[in-house]
Design a protein around this motif. Structure first.
Motif, PDB file in Angstrom:
ATOM      1  N   UNK A  25       0.867  -1.251   0.022  1.00 19.09           N
ATOM      2  CA  UNK A  25      -0.012   0.129   0.004  1.00 19.09           C
ATOM      3  C   UNK A  25       0.718   1.263   0.040  1.00 19.09           C
ATOM      4  N   UNK A  26       1.849   1.361   0.711  1.00 21.00           N
ATOM      5  CA  UNK A  26       2.831   2.298   0.937  1.00 21.00           C
ATOM      6  C   UNK A  26       3.405   2.534  -0.468  1.00 21.00           C
ATOM      7  N   UNK A  27       3.869   1.524  -1.332  1.00 18.98           N
ATOM      8  CA  UNK A  27       4.451   1.743  -2.577  1.00 18.98           C
ATOM      9  C   UNK A  27       3.227   2.374  -3.575  1.00 18.98           C
ATOM     10  N   UNK A  28       2.078   2.072  -3.473  1.00 22.77           N
ATOM     11  CA  UNK A  28       1.122   2.457  -4.151  1.00 22.77           C
ATOM     12  C   UNK A  28       0.865   4.115  -3.796  1.00 22.77           C
ATOM     13  N   UNK A  29       1.005   4.245  -2.634  1.00 19.24           N
ATOM     14  CA  UNK A  29       0.594   5.745  -2.058  1.00 19.24           C
ATOM     15  C   UNK A  29       2.042   6.865  -2.737  1.00 19.24           C
ATOM     16  N   UNK A  30       3.167   6.258  -2.872  1.00 22.40           N
ATOM     17  CA  UNK A  30       4.300   6.903  -3.466  1.00 22.40           C
ATOM     18  C   UNK A  30       3.737   7.541  -4.784  1.00 22.40           C
ATOM     19  N   UNK A  31       2.827   6.855  -5.554  1.00 17.97           N
ATOM     20  CA  UNK A  31       2.624   7.195  -6.924  1.00 17.97           C
ATOM     21  C   UNK A  31       2.404   8.608  -7.012  1.00 17.97           C
ATOM     22  N   UNK A  32       2.469   9.383  -8.288  1.00 18.40           N
ATOM     23  CA  UNK A  32       2.369  10.820  -8.358  1.00 18.40           C
ATOM     24  C   UNK A  32       1.089  11.058  -8.100  1.00 18.40           C
ATOM     25  N   UNK A  33       0.626  12.383  -7.462  1.00 11.98           N
ATOM     26  CA  UNK A  33      -0.515  12.733  -7.507  1.00 11.98           C
ATOM     27  C   UNK A  33      -1.203  12.914  -8.982  1.00 11.98           C
ATOM     28  N   UNK A  54      -1.313   9.030  -5.880  1.00 13.96           N
ATOM     29  CA  UNK A  54      -0.856   8.844  -4.714  1.00 13.96           C
ATOM     30  C   UNK A  54      -0.681  10.098  -3.959  1.00 13.96           C
ATOM     31  N   UNK A  55      -0.106  10.333  -2.649  1.00 10.57           N
ATOM     32  CA  UNK A  55      -0.318  11.294  -1.605  1.00 10.57           C
ATOM     33  C   UNK A  55       0.888  11.402  -0.618  1.00 10.57           C
ATOM     34  N   UNK A  56       1.708  10.110  -0.698  1.00  9.47           N
ATOM     35  CA  UNK A  56       2.637  10.013   0.325  1.00  9.47           C
ATOM     36  C   UNK A  56       3.944  10.292  -0.466  1.00  9.47           C
ATOM     37  N   UNK A  57       5.155  10.884   0.061  1.00 10.95           N
ATOM     38  CA  UNK A  57       6.532  11.265  -0.464  1.00 10.95           C
ATOM     39  C   UNK A  57       7.310  10.855   0.523  1.00 10.95           C
ATOM     40  N   UNK A  58       8.653  10.526  -0.099  1.00  8.50           N
ATOM     41  CA  UNK A  58       9.865   9.960   0.814  1.00  8.50           C
ATOM     42  C   UNK A  58      10.693  11.167   0.700  1.00  8.50           C
ATOM     43  N   UNK A  59      11.276  11.682   1.783  1.00  7.04           N
ATOM     44  CA  UNK A  59      12.372  12.422   1.809  1.00  7.04           C
ATOM     45  C   UNK A  59      13.634  11.885   1.867  1.00  7.04           C
TER      46      UNK A  59
END
Length: 159
Positions: A105-113, A116-121
Motif C-alpha cells: 500500500x505504501x508503494x502505491x501511495x508513493x505514486x504521483x498525484x 498518490x499522496x505520500x512522499x519520501x524525503x
C-alpha cells in the motif's frame, strides 16, 4: 489523493463490517491511541527529520486525512484478525503478511498525484519494513493493556 479517498472509504467500511472483537469503547480507544501515536511518531520522523510527508512537506490540513481516517481503521482491521490465542509462529506469519500488505500500500501511495499522496524525503522502503512490526506490536500491547484494565475495572465494579 484518489487513492487516499478511496482507501478511507474502503478501510472504514471493512473495519466496521468485520469488527467482531471490539466494543464501541474499545474502537474509540484504539482510534484515539492510533492518532496520538501516529502524531508522536510523525513529530519526530516527518516534522523534525523530514524523512517523509503527506502531500507536501510541512503542516497542512490534507495531512490530517490519513492520520485521522485511514490509519485507525487499518489498526482495527489488524487487531480483529490478530491471532491472540494462537502460537508465536501464527502471530509472526500474520504480522509478516500484514506488514507486506502495508508495504504494498505504501508503494502505491508513493505514486504521483492525483493517485498518490505520500512522499519520501530521506526515508527508504526498508525502514518501513523494519519499523512497521514494532509499531504493530505496540498496538497489540496497548490493546492487551486496555483489555486488562477493562477486566480489572469490571472486577472492582462487581465487588
Amino acid at each position: 489523493m484518489i487513492l487516499l479517498i478511496a482507501s478511507i472509504i474502503a478501510f472504514n467500511m471493512i473495519a466496521f463490517k468485520i469488527n467482531k472483537k471490539m466494543t464501541p469503547s474499545q474502537v474509540l480507544q484504539i482510534w484515539t491511541f492510533t492518532i496520538a501515536f501516529q502524531m508522536l511518531f510523525d513529530l519526530v520522523v516527518e516534522f523534525k527529520h523530514h524523512h517523509y510527508w503527506y502531500f507536501s512537506p510541512g503542516v497542512e490540513w490534507a495531512g490530517l486525512l490519513p492520520r485521522l481516517f485511514l490509519i485507525p481503521p487499518v489498526n482495527i482491521i489488524f487487531l480483529n484478525g490478530y491471532p491472540f490465542s494462537k502460537g508465536i509462529i501464527k502471530k509472526m506469519v500474520y504480522m509478516f503478511f500484514f506488514v507486506a500488505a502495508i508495504i504494498l500500500y505504501e508503494m502505491a501511495a508513493l505514486l504521483p498525484e492525483p493517485w498518490g499522496y505520500f512522499n519520501y524525503g530521506t526515508w527508504k522502503i526498508w525502514y518501513s519494513i523494519m519499523v512497521d512490526p514494532f509499531l504493530l506490536l505496540s498496538l497489540v500491547l496497548f490493546y492487551k493493556f486496555m483489555i486488562l484494565l477493562e477486566q480489572k475495572s469490571s472486577f472492582h465494579q462487581k465487588y
